[in-house]
Write a protein that holds these residues in place. Structure first.
Motif, PDB file in Angstrom:
ATOM      1  N   THR A 159      44.178  43.174  40.309  1.00 17.55           N
ATOM      2  CA  THR A 159      44.272  42.296  41.482  1.00 17.55           C
ATOM      3  C   THR A 159      42.890  41.966  42.039  1.00 17.55           C
ATOM      4  N   LEU A 160      42.042  42.980  42.155  1.00 18.43           N
ATOM      5  CA  LEU A 160      40.692  42.749  42.676  1.00 18.43           C
ATOM      6  C   LEU A 160      39.888  41.845  41.756  1.00 18.43           C
ATOM      7  N   LEU A 205      38.332  38.106  42.649  1.00 14.02           N
ATOM      8  CA  LEU A 205      36.904  37.805  42.524  1.00 14.02           C
ATOM      9  C   LEU A 205      36.656  36.636  41.586  1.00 14.02           C
ATOM     10  N   VAL A 206      37.396  36.579  40.496  1.00 14.00           N
ATOM     11  CA  VAL A 206      37.247  35.456  39.562  1.00 14.00           C
ATOM     12  C   VAL A 206      37.647  34.145  40.232  1.00 14.00           C
ATOM     13  N   ALA A 207      38.712  34.164  41.025  1.00  9.38           N
ATOM     14  CA  ALA A 207      39.153  32.949  41.713  1.00  9.38           C
ATOM     15  C   ALA A 207      38.110  32.473  42.726  1.00  9.38           C
ATOM     16  N   VAL A 208      37.562  33.413  43.489  1.00 11.99           N
ATOM     17  CA  VAL A 208      36.520  33.051  44.470  1.00 11.99           C
ATOM     18  C   VAL A 208      35.286  32.517  43.764  1.00 11.99           C
ATOM     19  N   LEU A 209      34.893  33.161  42.664  1.00 13.46           N
ATOM     20  CA  LEU A 209      33.726  32.703  41.910  1.00 13.46           C
ATOM     21  C   LEU A 209      33.951  31.317  41.330  1.00 13.46           C
ATOM     22  N   ALA A 210      35.132  31.070  40.812  1.00  9.22           N
ATOM     23  CA  ALA A 210      35.436  29.749  40.250  1.00  9.22           C
ATOM     24  C   ALA A 210      35.403  28.675  41.333  1.00  9.22           C
TER      25      ALA A 210
END
Length: 434
Positions: A88-89, A93-98
């Motif tokens: 989940t974490l 983080l990947v979504a925020v970075l994208a």
């Protein structure tokens, strides 16, 4: 040079069967055998420690590279397994970075804000990273104050006195270039030591913060070792130094003893004092603090105040005073009188610097430097490259030796278990016969 094996066979221990049989049923093992186990284990540990002390990049390069790549692979696998447990974490983080990358690459009015934030992060993050590189690595740090921050402050100081103002940029294509219109920089006032310090103080403080962050690994390593009951080589070395007669201690050992008692008796203020002065042995302070359970907030707060507030700023002020106009004039006068060759070189370098500072901002490139300045620049770049190269090799060696010690600690544990099992197996028939 032929490399020695990492795990040389220890001297053959006396067979437990050759030991006298215990005739006292109240004792499970013979007293001589009970005493021999820790002695044999300590002997084995000292043997492996001596082997590690002779394992260096210049003596066993293939061994160092092998253990370096092994520790990197092990840490990579550990990180991947840790991320796998936090799906989940990682997904968040990947979504925020994208989303951030998408906004960064999309045209719009927000690009000016993004560019400004990017510039500031790169500039000030650079000084934090240099500070970390200066102190990390248990004594193998890169001396980034001498190589980067010191020259930057000296450059700003010389530019301020040559331009007769502080109205110049310290980064970008027009860095250190004098401009006729300086109304935007009138808040700095006249050129003084204090006004120059105000222009470079943030870089100095951030560099000092980085050095404080770089001192954390020795503290955490020693704290973890103390929690698990394992021995730290540096603590064992300190105990052996304390056991020596004061007359037999070397100068370095005396300094370590002073550091030990200062931290033990003064606590927070002892760490603050040791962090506030140029101290290449401060790694030992972090190891001592971690071993004896000094709270993290106490250790880190004292280290940050000492290094970022006191030490970095005092060093910056010293550089500004040394490269101020009056001091440079005095130095040049002394060189001209006693060392004419050094005077010609220094004067040529300063004249080239003035030519760069006084150039027209519309010029595409600065005037070519003189031959002495070219020679000095070549020597400085060579020295800088050699220092960075040594730093990289030192980090690789440090990581490899940590992995090697990990292997040796596991071997000592197996060696101790085998001794205990062997003695227990040989004592059982003796107890049954009695």
């Amino acid at each position: 040079m032929k490399e020695q094996p990492l795990n040389p066979t220890a001297a053959k221990a006396k067979s437990p069967a050759e030991q006298p049989i215990n005739t006292n049923p109240t004792k499970s093992l013979p007293e001589e055998q009970e005493v021999s186990i820790p002695e044999k284990v300590d002997a084995r540990r000292r043997e492996l420690q001596k082997l590690r002390s002779t394992t260096r990049f210049y003596t066993k390069p293939l061994t160092i590279l092998f253990y370096f790549f092994r520790t990197m692979l092990r840490n990579l696998l550990t990180a991947l397994l840790s991320l796998r447990k936090r799906v989940t974490l990682v997904t968040s983080l990947v979504a925020v970075l994208a989303a951030g990358v998408s906004a960064y690459r999309t045209d719009g009015k927000h690009q000016a804000v993004f560019r400004s934030i990017e510039t500031e992060l790169f500039w000030y993050g650079w000084w934090v990273m240099l500070g970390i590189a200066s102190s990390i690595g248990l004594g193998t740090g890169l001396h980034t104050f001498v190589l980067f921050l010191g020259p930057h402050i000296a450059h700003v100081t010389v530019a301020a006195y040559r331009c007769r103002s502080l109205g110049f940029e310290v980064r970008g294509t027009d860095s250190y270039t004098c401009f006729p219109d300086e109304d935007a920089f009138s808040s700095f006032g006249d050129v003084t030591v204090w006004s120059i310090f105000r222009k470079v103080r943030l870089e100095s403080i951030l560099w000092g913060l980085g050095t404080a962050l770089g001192e954390l690994p020795p503290y955490f390593v020693a704290r973890a070792a103390a929690a698990t009951g394992s021995d730290e080589e540096e603590i064992s070395s300190m105990e052996s130094i304390l056991a020596l007669d004061p007359k037999d201690r070397t100068l370095g050992q005396r300094i370590q003893v002073v550091m030990y008692y200062v931290m033990k008796r003064m606590g927070f203020f002892g760490i603050l004092l040791l962090a506030s002065i140029p101290n290449p042995l401060f790694d030992l302070a972090g190891i001592i603090a971690g071993h004896f359970g000094v709270p993290f907030t106490t250790y880190f707060t004292a280290t940050v105040i000492g290094k970022a507030v006191f030490k970095a700023n005092l060093q910056s002020l010293a550089i500004i005073v040394v490269f101020s106009e009056d001091t440079l004039s005095l130095i040049l006068a002394e060189l001209k009188q006693h060392l004419p060759f050094a005077y010609d070189l220094a004067n040529s370098v300063l004249n080239d610097q003035v030519a760069k500072l006084k150039r027209d901002p519309s010029e595409s490139s600065p005037p070519p430097p003189s031959k002495p300045a070219n020679l000095l620049s070549y020597l400085w770049n060579s020295f800088l490259f050699s220092m960075i190269f040594y730093f990289v090799l030192s980090i690789i060696e440090s990581l490899a030796l940590s992995e090697l010690r990990r292997e040796h600690d596991a071997e000592v544990s197996r060696f101790q278990e085998s001794l205990v099992s062997s003695l227990a197996a040989n004592s059982s028939p003796a107890e049954k016969s009695t």
